[in-house]
Enzyme design. Structure first.
Site, PDB file in Angstrom:
ATOM      1  CE  LYS A 205      -4.528  -2.121   1.049  1.00 26.64           C
ATOM      2  NZ  LYS A 205      -5.861  -2.357   1.802  1.00 26.64           N
ATOM      3  NE  ARG A 240      -7.421  -8.091   0.812  1.00 28.00           N
ATOM      4  CZ  ARG A 240      -6.699  -7.471  -0.034  1.00 28.00           C
ATOM      5  NH1 ARG A 240      -6.447  -6.649  -0.048  1.00 28.00           N
ATOM      6  NH2 ARG A 240      -7.789  -7.486  -1.298  1.00 28.00           N
TER       7      ARG A 240
HETATM    8  N1  HH2 Z   1      -7.494  -3.864   0.346  1.00 29.21           N
HETATM    9  C1  HH2 Z   1      -7.409  -3.863  -0.288  1.00 29.21           C
HETATM   10  C2  HH2 Z   1      -9.018  -4.619  -1.040  1.00 29.21           C
HETATM   11  N2  HH2 Z   1      -9.490  -5.531   0.075  1.00 29.21           N
HETATM   12  N3  HH2 Z   1     -10.136  -6.428   3.344  1.00 29.21           N
HETATM   13  C3  HH2 Z   1     -10.091  -5.443   3.682  1.00 29.21           C
HETATM   14  N4  HH2 Z   1     -10.238  -7.060   4.294  1.00 29.21           N
HETATM   15  N5  HH2 Z   1      -8.597  -5.128   3.941  1.00 29.21           N
HETATM   16  C4  HH2 Z   1      -7.603  -4.440   3.173  1.00 29.21           C
HETATM   17  O1  HH2 Z   1      -6.613  -4.213   3.191  1.00 29.21           O
HETATM   18  C5  HH2 Z   1      -7.865  -4.598   1.732  1.00 29.21           C
HETATM   19  C6  HH2 Z   1      -8.980  -5.054   1.124  1.00 29.21           C
HETATM   20  C7  HH2 Z   1      -6.894  -2.756  -1.051  1.00 29.21           C
HETATM   21  O2  HH2 Z   1      -5.651  -3.904  -2.287  1.00 29.21           O
HETATM   22  P1  HH2 Z   1      -6.016  -4.742  -3.353  1.00 29.21           P
HETATM   23  O3  HH2 Z   1      -6.808  -5.743  -3.295  1.00 29.21           O
HETATM   24  O4  HH2 Z   1      -4.784  -5.354  -3.388  1.00 29.21           O
HETATM   25  O5  HH2 Z   1      -6.171  -3.729  -4.254  1.00 29.21           O
HETATM   26  P2  HH2 Z   1      -7.317  -2.942  -4.729  1.00 29.21           P
HETATM   27  O6  HH2 Z   1      -8.705  -2.439  -4.293  1.00 29.21           O
HETATM   28  O7  HH2 Z   1      -7.682  -2.149  -5.847  1.00 29.21           O
HETATM   29  O8  HH2 Z   1      -7.645  -3.980  -5.536  1.00 29.21           O
END
Ligand code: HH2
Length: 263
Positions: A205, A240
């Protein structure tokens, strides 16, 4: 928890495991994370990065369904990363084990679906929505405010009949927070754990980018592993992450070194 992003626009790996009409890259990626040591797969079909716009439910489900179906064969717990009740409902019918709702089960239909199922749930804190959340994040005290919010959501779900053991909370790193807010929340994992088990998603992040001066999310591996270990050391029970192998290796070494057994 390994992250399987089936999206063209996720902030760190958008498009890598997504191609129109071809589900194989997503399935292969999910399988790789499992082989690297993931205990849970978190499968998502909509980006929630800052500024992201919603995708419609049909598009989201078309991305998710084949990968959920494949992962069901592998006997691994499947977490569904979606904030839409209709997608949660289809996911539950398809056999997902955990509902991961970045909007923290604010929606009454989402609450009802959870209460009527036997699934686990991740209740995350997000200030506003992904489209606007990073415009001007502001808190009096982020730990107090996020903690109060999560506690309130947990109490509400308990009152609807969801057992506490089914719930994890998540401070929502990067969801309407500055780096200083994120740091304070990570330092408070011990306090937050008194509400419920804590899941932390800090992998790649922008706070890692800021602290390491790495603009490219793909170059945030070392910083992400450091943050994951820090979170684990304060009692986070689920991490995660995008980089499963490196995180698992780091956790194993850290766990062995932390055990105080005679040589
Ligand atoms: N962060 C993202 C998405 N889902 N769910 C939880 N519970 N906690 C988090 O910190 C979290 C999440 C964002 O990360 P990522 O899936 O890699 O990116 P994107 O939302 O752009 O797909």
């Amino acid at each position: 928890m390994g992250v399987v992003n089936l999206t063209p626009d996720s902030f760190s790996d958008g498009g890598e495991y997504f191609s129109m009409g071809n589900v194989n890259p997503g399935i292969a990626h999910a399988r790789r994370l499992l082989d690297e040591g993931a205990d849970i797969l978190d499968i998502g079909g909509e980006s929630t990065r800052p500024g992201a716009l919603e995708v419609d439910a049909e598009t989201e489900w078309r991305r998710l369904a084949p990968v959920i179906e494949a992962a069901r064969e592998w006997q691994v717990p499947i977490s569904l990363d979606s904030r839409k009740p209709i997608i949660m409902q289809r996911g539950l019918q398809a056999g997902v084990d955990i509902l991961n709702d970045v909007s923290g089960f604010r929606d009454r239909d989402a609450q009802r679906l959870l209460a009527e199922s036997k699934a686990g749930a991740v209740v995350m804190h997000m200030s506003g929505d992904p489209h606007t959340m990073q415009l001007a994040p502001h808190y009096g005290d982020p730990v107090v405010e996020v903690g109060r919010y999560l506690d309130g959501q947990v109490q509400h779900l308990l009152s609807r009949g969801v057992a506490r053991e089914r719930l994890l909370i998540d401070p929502g790193i990067g969801f309407g927070k500055t780096t200083a807010h994120n740091v304070a929340l990570l330092q408070a994992i011990g306090e937050l754990s008194t509400i419920a088990g804590v899941l932390v998603g800090v992998s790649r992040k922008s706070m890692i980018g800021e602290l390491t001066a790495q603009a490219d999310p793909a170059k945030r591996l070392a910083g992400s592993v450091a943050a994951a270990l820090f979170a684990a050391s304060l009692g986070a029970c689920v991490l995660r992450v995008h980089d499963v192998r490196a995180t698992v290796d780091a956790c194993r070494v850290w766990a062995a070194l932390s055990r105080r057994e005679p040589a």
